[in-house]
Write an enzyme that holds these catalytic residues in place. Sequence first.
Site, PDB file in Angstrom:
ATOM      1  N   ASN A  10      40.320  36.358  42.178  1.00 62.79           N
ATOM      2  CA  ASN A  10      40.161  36.579  43.612  1.00 62.79           C
ATOM      3  C   ASN A  10      40.157  38.087  43.859  1.00 62.79           C
ATOM      4  O   ASN A  10      41.197  38.722  43.827  1.00 62.79           O
ATOM      5  CB  ASN A  10      41.343  35.888  44.332  1.00 62.79           C
ATOM      6  CG  ASN A  10      41.377  36.178  45.814  1.00 62.79           C
ATOM      7  OD1 ASN A  10      40.436  36.740  46.378  1.00 62.79           O
ATOM      8  ND2 ASN A  10      42.485  35.797  46.458  1.00 62.79           N
ATOM      9  N   TRP A  11      38.976  38.617  44.106  1.00 60.70           N
ATOM     10  CA  TRP A  11      38.855  40.078  44.272  1.00 60.70           C
ATOM     11  C   TRP A  11      39.365  40.542  45.623  1.00 60.70           C
ATOM     12  O   TRP A  11      39.466  41.738  45.870  1.00 60.70           O
ATOM     13  CB  TRP A  11      37.398  40.503  44.119  1.00 60.70           C
ATOM     14  CG  TRP A  11      36.831  40.361  42.743  1.00 60.70           C
ATOM     15  CD1 TRP A  11      37.425  39.782  41.643  1.00 60.70           C
ATOM     16  CD2 TRP A  11      35.542  40.820  42.294  1.00 60.70           C
ATOM     17  NE1 TRP A  11      36.598  39.854  40.565  1.00 60.70           N
ATOM     18  CE2 TRP A  11      35.425  40.483  40.928  1.00 60.70           C
ATOM     19  CE3 TRP A  11      34.487  41.465  42.920  1.00 60.70           C
ATOM     20  CZ2 TRP A  11      34.285  40.781  40.182  1.00 60.70           C
ATOM     21  CZ3 TRP A  11      33.352  41.763  42.183  1.00 60.70           C
ATOM     22  CH2 TRP A  11      33.257  41.429  40.826  1.00 60.70           C
ATOM     23  N   LYS A  12      39.600  39.612  46.532  1.00 59.66           N
ATOM     24  CA  LYS A  12      40.029  39.943  47.904  1.00 59.66           C
ATOM     25  C   LYS A  12      39.050  40.938  48.532  1.00 59.66           C
ATOM     26  O   LYS A  12      37.870  40.927  48.187  1.00 59.66           O
ATOM     27  CB  LYS A  12      41.472  40.452  47.893  1.00 59.66           C
ATOM     28  CG  LYS A  12      42.396  39.473  47.150  1.00 59.66           C
ATOM     29  CD  LYS A  12      43.842  39.687  47.393  1.00 59.66           C
ATOM     30  CE  LYS A  12      44.634  38.627  46.640  1.00 59.66           C
ATOM     31  NZ  LYS A  12      46.053  38.719  46.851  1.00 59.66           N
ATOM     32  N   HIS A  95      44.048  30.444  51.564  1.00 60.07           N
ATOM     33  CA  HIS A  95      44.868  31.474  50.912  1.00 60.07           C
ATOM     34  C   HIS A  95      45.943  31.941  51.902  1.00 60.07           C
ATOM     35  O   HIS A  95      45.699  32.014  53.106  1.00 60.07           O
ATOM     36  CB  HIS A  95      43.979  32.644  50.474  1.00 60.07           C
ATOM     37  CG  HIS A  95      44.702  33.615  49.599  1.00 60.07           C
ATOM     38  ND1 HIS A  95      45.559  34.564  50.113  1.00 60.07           N
ATOM     39  CD2 HIS A  95      44.739  33.748  48.249  1.00 60.07           C
ATOM     40  CE1 HIS A  95      46.084  35.252  49.093  1.00 60.07           C
ATOM     41  NE2 HIS A  95      45.601  34.772  47.960  1.00 60.07           N
ATOM     42  N   GLU A  97      46.969  34.750  52.655  1.00 58.41           N
ATOM     43  CA  GLU A  97      46.567  35.886  53.501  1.00 58.41           C
ATOM     44  C   GLU A  97      45.720  35.406  54.678  1.00 58.41           C
ATOM     45  O   GLU A  97      45.799  35.964  55.764  1.00 58.41           O
ATOM     46  CB  GLU A  97      45.825  36.931  52.642  1.00 58.41           C
ATOM     47  CG  GLU A  97      46.812  37.659  51.728  1.00 58.41           C
ATOM     48  CD  GLU A  97      46.241  38.141  50.405  1.00 58.41           C
ATOM     49  OE1 GLU A  97      45.005  38.213  50.254  1.00 58.41           O
ATOM     50  OE2 GLU A  97      47.058  38.445  49.507  1.00 58.41           O
ATOM     51  N   GLU A 169      50.729  29.124  44.955  1.00 58.54           N
ATOM     52  CA  GLU A 169      50.946  30.563  45.028  1.00 58.54           C
ATOM     53  C   GLU A 169      52.132  30.879  45.934  1.00 58.54           C
ATOM     54  O   GLU A 169      51.965  30.992  47.158  1.00 58.54           O
ATOM     55  CB  GLU A 169      49.696  31.252  45.595  1.00 58.54           C
ATOM     56  CG  GLU A 169      48.450  31.040  44.780  1.00 58.54           C
ATOM     57  CD  GLU A 169      47.452  32.178  44.999  1.00 58.54           C
ATOM     58  OE1 GLU A 169      47.081  32.800  44.020  1.00 58.54           O
ATOM     59  OE2 GLU A 169      47.097  32.442  46.158  1.00 58.54           O
ATOM     60  N   GLY A 175      50.900  39.814  44.728  1.00 64.74           N
ATOM     61  CA  GLY A 175      50.737  41.266  44.827  1.00 64.74           C
ATOM     62  C   GLY A 175      52.038  42.038  44.749  1.00 64.74           C
ATOM     63  O   GLY A 175      52.077  43.215  45.079  1.00 64.74           O
ATOM     64  N   SER A 216      50.961  37.449  40.886  1.00 64.60           N
ATOM     65  CA  SER A 216      51.332  38.444  39.866  1.00 64.60           C
ATOM     66  C   SER A 216      51.099  37.966  38.430  1.00 64.60           C
ATOM     67  O   SER A 216      51.858  38.319  37.535  1.00 64.60           O
ATOM     68  CB  SER A 216      52.780  38.914  40.070  1.00 64.60           C
ATOM     69  OG  SER A 216      52.920  39.535  41.336  1.00 64.60           O
ATOM     70  N   GLY A 237      44.789  37.704  41.389  1.00 58.55           N
ATOM     71  CA  GLY A 237      44.358  38.713  42.360  1.00 58.55           C
ATOM     72  C   GLY A 237      44.175  40.057  41.672  1.00 58.55           C
ATOM     73  O   GLY A 237      43.161  40.295  41.011  1.00 58.55           O
ATOM     74  N   GLY A 238      45.174  40.914  41.792  1.00 60.28           N
ATOM     75  CA  GLY A 238      45.085  42.294  41.291  1.00 60.28           C
ATOM     76  C   GLY A 238      44.534  42.416  39.880  1.00 60.28           C
ATOM     77  O   GLY A 238      43.650  43.250  39.620  1.00 60.28           O
TER      78      GLY A 238
HETATM   79  P1  PGA Z   1      48.026  38.657  42.757  1.00 58.71           P
HETATM   80  O1  PGA Z   1      47.286  37.758  43.868  1.00 58.71           O
HETATM   81  O2  PGA Z   1      47.572  38.171  41.411  1.00 58.71           O
HETATM   82  O3  PGA Z   1      47.553  40.062  43.051  1.00 58.71           O
HETATM   83  O4  PGA Z   1      49.475  38.504  42.954  1.00 58.71           O
HETATM   84  C1  PGA Z   1      47.091  36.385  43.669  1.00 58.71           C
HETATM   85  C2  PGA Z   1      46.349  35.804  44.832  1.00 58.71           C
HETATM   86  O5  PGA Z   1      46.555  36.241  45.964  1.00 58.71           O
HETATM   87  O6  PGA Z   1      45.532  34.873  44.677  1.00 58.71           O
END
Ligand code: PGA
Length: 255
Positions: A10-12, A95, A97, A169, A175, A216, A237-238
Amino acid sequence: MNRKPLVAGNWKMNMTVADARHLVSEMVPGLQSKVGVDKVICPPHTALLAVSSLLEGSDILLGAQNMYWESSGAYTGEISPIMVAEYCEFVILGHSERRAYFGETDKDVNRKVQAAFSHGLSPIVCVGESLEEYEGDRTYDVVFRQVKMGLDGLEFEDGDGSNLIVAYEPIWCIGTGRAATPEDANKVVADVIRPALVELFGESMAYKIRVLYGGSVNGENAREFFEQPEIDGALVGGASLKVTDYIQITSAAAN
Ligand code: PGA
């Protein structure tokens, strides 16, 4: 139960088209060689076209990060399932967010999941508790409700549960560099998510649905998550923006 692992990046809200082209061209050769795992990358909408042409001829699949549930119409700024399905096989929905910053409710998530299914998209439906809910011992209630409401009324036309993916999640792990322990994550899937899926779809279908862990995940810790019996892969994500890490994670899920 033999569920094929899946790793989704997930590149966000990162990567211009030029950045995306660069990242994909660096990543594809390393990802291509990994077998026995579904490999999905989810760039922002603006980069889907460019990335989809770079992925042609590879076995890497494309996902979007969100969409609206209506097929078309006066919904300024939104992207429809038909538009997503032009490029993608997958779509991340619900998600945390989106829930936290854009007010998405379980009902909205449910509408989107239904729309994804009816347009042949595989939804990756995110669930997870906040830090406050975690500390207040409410993880089970919150996650159970999110699964039950988010997936309510879904029908599997082809009787195949592998086109629905749930991502557990915990919000306090996203993050933050602080992942849940693999055992705790496995326990939430085993004790909450799987029973909710059984209530919704019955035993045999519920065990075909893949459940990912997200929060993470990196090249170092991924393997321990994938060793858990109820964790079928990761939503990353990251670390999905870092070539070495992401290839390491995918490799840990591969045969
Ligand atoms: P993260 O994000 O790996 O940066 O913690 C995961 C996600 O939001 O899907």
